[in-house]
Write an enzyme that holds these catalytic residues in place. Structure first.
Site, PDB file in Angstrom:
ATOM      1  N   LYS A 119      -9.540  -2.883   0.000  1.00 14.52           N
ATOM      2  CA  LYS A 119      -8.656  -3.928   0.515  1.00 14.52           C
ATOM      3  C   LYS A 119      -7.549  -3.380   1.417  1.00 14.52           C
ATOM      4  CE  LYS A 119      -9.112  -7.019  -3.501  1.00 14.52           C
ATOM      5  NZ  LYS A 119      -9.957  -8.137  -3.118  1.00 14.52           N
ATOM      6  N   GLU A 203       1.178  -7.604  -2.316  1.00 14.86           N
ATOM      7  CA  GLU A 203       1.181  -8.663  -1.308  1.00 14.86           C
ATOM      8  C   GLU A 203       2.205  -9.710  -1.670  1.00 14.86           C
ATOM      9  OE1 GLU A 203      -2.613 -10.610  -0.812  1.00 14.86           O
ATOM     10  OE2 GLU A 203      -3.461  -8.865   0.201  1.00 14.86           O
ATOM     11  N   HIS A 238      -8.241 -16.673 -10.765  1.00 19.88           N
ATOM     12  CA  HIS A 238      -8.384 -16.218  -9.378  1.00 19.88           C
ATOM     13  C   HIS A 238      -9.833 -16.196  -8.910  1.00 19.88           C
ATOM     14  CE1 HIS A 238      -4.188 -15.278  -9.221  1.00 19.88           C
ATOM     15  NE2 HIS A 238      -4.285 -14.413 -10.213  1.00 19.88           N
ATOM     16  N   ARG A 300     -21.571  -9.713   2.973  1.00 18.96           N
ATOM     17  CA  ARG A 300     -22.820 -10.121   2.305  1.00 18.96           C
ATOM     18  C   ARG A 300     -22.895 -11.639   2.343  1.00 18.96           C
ATOM     19  NH1 ARG A 300     -20.192 -12.445  -1.953  1.00 18.96           N
ATOM     20  NH2 ARG A 300     -18.405 -11.300  -2.754  1.00 18.96           N
TER      21      ARG A 300
HETATM   22  P1  ADP Z   1     -10.942 -10.512  -5.497  1.00 14.65           P
HETATM   23  O1  ADP Z   1     -11.587  -9.687  -4.423  1.00 14.65           O
HETATM   24  O2  ADP Z   1     -10.614  -9.718  -6.730  1.00 14.65           O
HETATM   25  O3  ADP Z   1     -11.664 -11.790  -5.805  1.00 14.65           O
HETATM   26  P2  ADP Z   1      -9.077 -11.658  -3.572  1.00 14.65           P
HETATM   27  O4  ADP Z   1      -8.227 -10.758  -2.779  1.00 14.65           O
HETATM   28  O5  ADP Z   1     -10.277 -12.228  -2.908  1.00 14.65           O
HETATM   29  O6  ADP Z   1      -9.494 -10.909  -4.930  1.00 14.65           O
HETATM   30  O7  ADP Z   1      -8.202 -12.829  -4.154  1.00 14.65           O
HETATM   31  C1  ADP Z   1      -8.724 -13.752  -5.093  1.00 14.65           C
HETATM   32  C2  ADP Z   1      -7.890 -15.015  -5.100  1.00 14.65           C
HETATM   33  O8  ADP Z   1      -6.529 -14.751  -5.438  1.00 14.65           O
HETATM   34  C3  ADP Z   1      -7.796 -15.725  -3.765  1.00 14.65           C
HETATM   35  O9  ADP Z   1      -8.887 -16.562  -3.534  1.00 14.65           O
HETATM   36  C4  ADP Z   1      -6.498 -16.489  -3.901  1.00 14.65           C
HETATM   37  O10 ADP Z   1      -6.687 -17.669  -4.638  1.00 14.65           O
HETATM   38  C5  ADP Z   1      -5.642 -15.580  -4.714  1.00 14.65           C
HETATM   39  N1  ADP Z   1      -4.788 -14.767  -3.827  1.00 14.65           N
HETATM   40  C6  ADP Z   1      -5.110 -13.602  -3.239  1.00 14.65           C
HETATM   41  N2  ADP Z   1      -4.102 -13.120  -2.491  1.00 14.65           N
HETATM   42  C7  ADP Z   1      -3.103 -14.010  -2.597  1.00 14.65           C
HETATM   43  C8  ADP Z   1      -1.761 -14.076  -2.075  1.00 14.65           C
HETATM   44  N3  ADP Z   1      -1.256 -13.108  -1.305  1.00 14.65           N
HETATM   45  N4  ADP Z   1      -1.002 -15.153  -2.391  1.00 14.65           N
HETATM   46  C9  ADP Z   1      -1.494 -16.124  -3.200  1.00 14.65           C
HETATM   47  N5  ADP Z   1      -2.722 -16.100  -3.736  1.00 14.65           N
HETATM   48  C10 ADP Z   1      -3.530 -15.071  -3.453  1.00 14.65           C
END
Ligand code: ADP
Length: 654
Positions: A119, A203, A238, A300
């Protein structure tokens, strides 16, 4: 025309393996399934033309074992491998191993996978390519001091994310400085056990966050387009549960801006094939072109790709195969059109009542919605199959399409309300309520939706009509036994009297009732609870589970009733409703509740670390705690009693 490939091995299992087989078959490509010992007779094995065993049940020994998959492909003469999603789908080494074995990998070049794999690296790359990223900290220095300073600088609330993250693991939201150290410790612990890498990034936590992602496609000739967006804001832990295309409230300019950013992201890594660029948008004042940020790119096919297929009429797996065979994309961006609205619900073996914990067991009943008329059902299991703790507990994806969003939602809710599943807990009823919620129908969605509306989304406790329905099944069972002239039932002489009464003790969710069944002379019966006549919910399905409990199913829900055996010595059966069990083996890492405390439904009681995740076990109903059977640090077996509740008598409301 010769087929694109001769023989395709699908390095995956479950619904996605079956879905890939479907397209390959239509294109005249022979298919090969792979399977672990746990899957020897799985539906995906049956679906493919041939199948090869690749190892033991744990994924590391089978579906994640590169050598085993490659040698299976060699053995059966496959000239292409489709990785599906999860498992090896974003593993650059696997893509390279395919190339070395002269097998086409249906996915992007290894370099693109690597570029987007971590990431922090992906975010740096995107920032360089001019794509907006969420503000925060991406540095190598990982001390508590540095990280908390950076969190302060970013401004609370912040999100701690594992650099190697995926599946929501190693992720913690922190609202205030004094919670930071504890959250960091939890995130690092989880990241280390899930990915063997405990590095994190920080973040800014976006307010009113909406998860909007863009489907992109690129070919080997350098063309790249986007196939519109999907909104995946309905999430628990999440992780996505309901996804739709297109996103509610999306303007033309917003779509153009997000589409362009997604295509730029793909071009920056010389992407080829199907990919998804995930953005987080601040929807506090509606969608705004300057308020969305790159989160990550999934290199993917996504679980939720069917909604895109339904609004575009394209088969994404077909285009993955065509691109991999070297065909150019036939469309220019402005020729692509979307039509109508599609919504997908992920039907999981999990229990919304207890914090969405995965639920393992045998699918003693599995009635999925009927496909057709704009409803699509993608599944990888059949009745009597087992949901195990080795793999993702998804039972099916149900997708509905219609001209407008509200009718698509209504159609999907209707389809899901027809499901009858017993033997494992599911979220079907929960999904139905989410899809019918006025805020969802109004398009008022963000990632906080499920938490905000938890009470309205959880299933109601069993009422008298449901208790009566369960009692009817007990009566039927006893009647059948009596007719079979089972000597065990000789004691069951009540039927000889002119108006006989029998009492059935049932318990469900910490409610308990004595149900009096009055049998009339000459047939017919009447049911009473607390002296009041009750009409059973007869349209609800009911079955006796192997455990002896009764499942009553209606509107996608199932209520599990423990039955007290009238001839039994003890009432251990009924007692099972008064306890909370560990759903899987693991370690208790935190305990929140005390004996004697009154807790509300959904209130966290303990945290169990299992399956590489910290799982919060919550109270299944409003109840008083009789005893806590565990302490922090304890190792528990699956099925171990964690908490005992005090069961009120006759608590079923009439
Ligand atoms: P993973 O790869 O573990 O699934 P992601 O980075 O895709 O994690 O984030 C999963 C979820 O978390 C997102 O779909 C969103 O709902 C929430 N999320 C991620 N980053 C943020 C952020 N900076 N602020 C608010 N919610 C977030």
């Amino acid at each position: 025309m010769p087929p694109l490939f001769r023989k395709l091995l699908i390095a995956n299992r479950g619904e996605i393996a079956i879905r890939v087989v479907r397209t390959a078959r239509r294109l005249g490509i022979a298919t090969v399934a792979v399977y672990s010992d746990a899957d020897a007779s799985a539906a995906h094995v049956e679906a493919a033309d041939e199948a090869v065993r690749i190892g033991a049940a744990p994924p590391r020994e089978s579906y994640l074992n590169i050598d085993a998959v490659i040698s299976a492909a060699r053995k059966c003469g496959a000239d292409a491998v489709h990785p599906g999603y999860g498992f090896l789908s974003e593993n650059a080494e696997f893509a390279e191993a395919c190339a070395s074995a002269c097998i086409a990998f249906i996915g992007p070049p290894p370099a693109a996978i690597r570029a987007m794999g971590l990431k922090d690296r992906a975010k740096k790359l995107m920032a360089k390519a001019g794509v907006a990223v969420v503000p925060g900290y991406l540095g190598a220095e990982q001390s508590l001091e540095k990280l908390s300073q950076e969190a302060e600088r970013t401004g609370f609330p912040v999100l701690i994310k594992a650099v190697a993250g995926g599946g929501g693991k190693g992720m913690r939201r922190v609202d205030a400085p004094d919670e930071f150290a504890g959250a960091l410790e939890g995130a690092k612990r989880e990241a280390q056990s899930a990915f063997g890498d405990d590095r994190v990034l920080i973040e800014k936590y976006v307010t009113r966050p909406r998860h909007i992602e863009v489907q992109i496609f690129a070919d080997t000739q350098g063309n790249a387009v986007h196939l519109f967006e999907r909104d995946c804001s309905l999430q628990r832990r999440h992780q996505k549960v309901i996804e739709e295309a297109t996103a509610p409230g999306m303007s033309k300019s917003m779509r153009a801006a997000m589409g362009a950013a997604a295509v730029a992201a793909a071009k920056a890594v010389n992407y080829v094939g199907a990919g998804t660029v995930e953005f987080i948008a601040d929807a506090s004042e509606g969608l705004k072109v300057d308020r969305f940020w790159f989160m990550e790119m999934n290199t993917r096919l996504q679980v939720e790709h069917p909604v895109t297929e339904m609004i575009t009429g394209l088969d994404l797996v077909e285009w993955q195969l065509r691109v991999a065979a070297g065909e150019p994309l036939p469309w220019k961006q402005d020729e692509l059109r979307s039509r109508g609205h599609a919504i997908e619900a992920r039907l999981y073996a999990e229990d919304p009542q207890s914090g969405f914990l995965p639920s393992v067991g045998q699918l003693e009943r599995l009635r999925l919605p009927q496909a057709g008329d704009g409803v699509r059902v993608d599944t990888g299991v059949r009745e009597n199959d087992r949901v195990t703790m080795y793999y993702d507990p998804m039972i099916a994806k149900v997708i509905a399409w219609d001209e407008v969003r509200e009718t698509a939602a209504a159609k999907l809710a209707e389809a899901l309300s027809e499901t009858e599943i017993a033997g494992v807990r599911t979220n079907a009823g929960f999904l139905v309520r989410a899809l019918r919620h006025p805020d969802f129908l109004a398009g008022d969605v963000d990632t906080g939706f499920i938490d905000r509306h938890r009470d309205a989304l959880l299933r109601r406790p069993p009422d008298a009509q449901l208790f009566a329905r369960a009692a009817l099944l007990v009566v039927d069972d006893r009647g059948r036994r009596a007719r079979r002239n089972d000597p065990w039932d000789a004691q069951d002489g009540f039927r000889l009297a002119s108006e006989a009464r029998e009492t059935i003790e049932l318990a469900c969710d910490s409610a308990r009732a004595s149900i009096v069944v009055v049998h009339h002379r000459g047939g017919g019966l009447r049911i009473e609870i607390s002296g009041q006549p009750v009409v059973p919910l007869t349209h609800a399905g009911a079955i006796r589970l192997a455990s002896g409990e009764i499942a009553v199913m209606a509107e996608g829900n199932s209520w599990i009733f423990a039955v007290e055996d009238p001839f039994g010595e003890d009432d251990s059966a009924i007692a099972s409703a008064d306890r909370l069990l560990a759903p899987m083996p693991g370690k208790i890492v935190r305990v929140f509740a005390r004996a004697g405390e009154r807790v509300k439904r959904g209130q966290p009681l303990v945290v169990l670390e299992a399956m590489k995740m910290e799982n919060t076990l919550v109270a299944p109903a409003d109840a008083e705690i009789a005893a806590l059977e565990v302490a922090a640090g304890d190792q528990v077996d699956g099925g171990a009693v964690v908490v005992r509740f005090v069961l009120p008598r006759d608590s079923a409301a009439t």
